[in-house]
Design a protein around this motif. Sequence first.
Motif, PDB file in Angstrom:
ATOM      1  N   MET A   1       0.852  -1.181   0.000  1.00 53.90           N
ATOM      2  CA  MET A   1       0.000   0.000   0.000  1.00 53.90           C
ATOM      3  C   MET A   1       0.896   1.242   0.000  1.00 53.90           C
ATOM      4  O   MET A   1       1.829   1.332   0.774  1.00 53.90           O
ATOM      5  CB  MET A   1      -0.910  -0.016   1.220  1.00 53.90           C
ATOM      6  N   SER A   2       0.604   2.169  -0.853  1.00 56.80           N
ATOM      7  CA  SER A   2       1.400   3.381  -1.011  1.00 56.80           C
ATOM      8  C   SER A   2       0.755   4.545  -0.258  1.00 56.80           C
ATOM      9  O   SER A   2      -0.461   4.737  -0.328  1.00 56.80           O
ATOM     10  CB  SER A   2       1.489   3.708  -2.503  1.00 56.80           C
ATOM     11  N   ILE A   3       1.571   5.288   0.469  1.00 56.37           N
ATOM     12  CA  ILE A   3       1.086   6.484   1.172  1.00 56.37           C
ATOM     13  C   ILE A   3       2.016   7.654   0.833  1.00 56.37           C
ATOM     14  O   ILE A   3       2.798   8.102   1.663  1.00 56.37           O
ATOM     15  CB  ILE A   3       0.947   6.243   2.687  1.00 56.37           C
ATOM     16  N   PRO A   4       1.928   8.170  -0.387  1.00 54.50           N
ATOM     17  CA  PRO A   4       2.882   9.185  -0.843  1.00 54.50           C
ATOM     18  C   PRO A   4       2.787  10.523  -0.116  1.00 54.50           C
ATOM     19  O   PRO A   4       3.817  11.167   0.104  1.00 54.50           O
ATOM     20  CB  PRO A   4       2.559   9.341  -2.334  1.00 54.50           C
ATOM     21  N   VAL A   5       1.595  10.971   0.243  1.00 51.27           N
ATOM     22  CA  VAL A   5       1.477  12.270   0.920  1.00 51.27           C
ATOM     23  C   VAL A   5       2.138  12.200   2.294  1.00 51.27           C
ATOM     24  O   VAL A   5       2.935  13.070   2.666  1.00 51.27           O
ATOM     25  CB  VAL A   5       0.003  12.717   1.021  1.00 51.27           C
ATOM     26  N   SER A   6       1.854  11.154   3.042  1.00 53.48           N
ATOM     27  CA  SER A   6       2.485  10.978   4.355  1.00 53.48           C
ATOM     28  C   SER A   6       3.991  10.871   4.208  1.00 53.48           C
ATOM     29  O   SER A   6       4.745  11.467   4.986  1.00 53.48           O
ATOM     30  CB  SER A   6       1.951   9.719   5.040  1.00 53.48           C
ATOM     31  N   SER A   7       4.435  10.111   3.210  1.00 60.48           N
ATOM     32  CA  SER A   7       5.873   9.947   2.991  1.00 60.48           C
ATOM     33  C   SER A   7       6.554  11.289   2.742  1.00 60.48           C
ATOM     34  O   SER A   7       7.636  11.559   3.270  1.00 60.48           O
ATOM     35  CB  SER A   7       6.129   9.008   1.816  1.00 60.48           C
ATOM     36  N   LEU A   8       5.921  12.125   1.931  1.00 58.18           N
ATOM     37  CA  LEU A   8       6.479  13.442   1.638  1.00 58.18           C
ATOM     38  C   LEU A   8       6.622  14.268   2.913  1.00 58.18           C
ATOM     39  O   LEU A   8       7.687  14.832   3.184  1.00 58.18           O
ATOM     40  CB  LEU A   8       5.601  14.184   0.629  1.00 58.18           C
ATOM     41  N   PHE A   9       5.563  14.338   3.721  1.00 51.63           N
ATOM     42  CA  PHE A   9       5.621  15.167   4.919  1.00 51.63           C
ATOM     43  C   PHE A   9       6.531  14.570   5.997  1.00 51.63           C
ATOM     44  O   PHE A   9       7.161  15.306   6.749  1.00 51.63           O
ATOM     45  CB  PHE A   9       4.211  15.468   5.440  1.00 51.63           C
ATOM     46  N   ILE A  10       6.638  13.257   6.050  1.00 53.50           N
ATOM     47  CA  ILE A  10       7.598  12.645   6.972  1.00 53.50           C
ATOM     48  C   ILE A  10       9.012  13.037   6.554  1.00 53.50           C
ATOM     49  O   ILE A  10       9.848  13.409   7.388  1.00 53.50           O
ATOM     50  CB  ILE A  10       7.423  11.111   7.009  1.00 53.50           C
ATOM     51  N   GLY A  11       9.305  12.972   5.264  1.00 60.53           N
ATOM     52  CA  GLY A  11      10.625  13.360   4.774  1.00 60.53           C
ATOM     53  C   GLY A  11      10.934  14.824   5.021  1.00 60.53           C
ATOM     54  O   GLY A  11      12.026  15.169   5.493  1.00 60.53           O
ATOM     55  N   LEU A  12       9.985  15.708   4.704  1.00 65.61           N
ATOM     56  CA  LEU A  12      10.197  17.143   4.924  1.00 65.61           C
ATOM     57  C   LEU A  12      10.445  17.444   6.404  1.00 65.61           C
ATOM     58  O   LEU A  12      11.367  18.192   6.757  1.00 65.61           O
ATOM     59  CB  LEU A  12       8.994  17.947   4.432  1.00 65.61           C
TER      60      LEU A  12
END
Length: 167
Positions: A1-12
């Motif tokens: 399962m992909s969670i790209p929005v969460s991944s972006l904000f976790i990285g930022l």
Amino acid sequence: MSIPVSSLFIGLNGLIAFALSYIVVMERIKARIWHRETESEVCCQPSYLEHPNAWAAYVESYTQKSVITKSSDDGILQRKVRAYGNFTEYVPLGLLFIIMLELMRSPCWMLWLLGSALTIGRVAHAWGLITTYGPSLGRAVGFFLTWLVYIVGAITCIYYGVIGVLS
């Protein structure tokens, strides 16, 4: 399962945490304060320069070539430590809300709203805390945006939880 929005904000937010940590380390080097923050606490710590071990001598030699030291502590170290501390206290739960809401397939606009509010709010809070002693616009914007994320995230998670239990 992909969670790209969460991944972006976790990285930022991970990069912001690193930057705040770096700011604290550089201030500790400038002030030559390795433990604690307040003047009364610092006056009681031993001077590592009196009888430095090889590592302390190397660090002192290296850092004093690359960093301008200051002679008095004006509270900036304590404010920088608190900016990092506040960031690490509030961001994990905010990111957890975003992850859960993305996994629950919340509307994309909500994820972007909460992620942006959390990230902007925490940067504003850190900036306001570091640059100003006492209340500041940055701190106010920061905690209000963070509270928005907490309130919307918590209520939405409760909603999805109740719907899930009842269905």
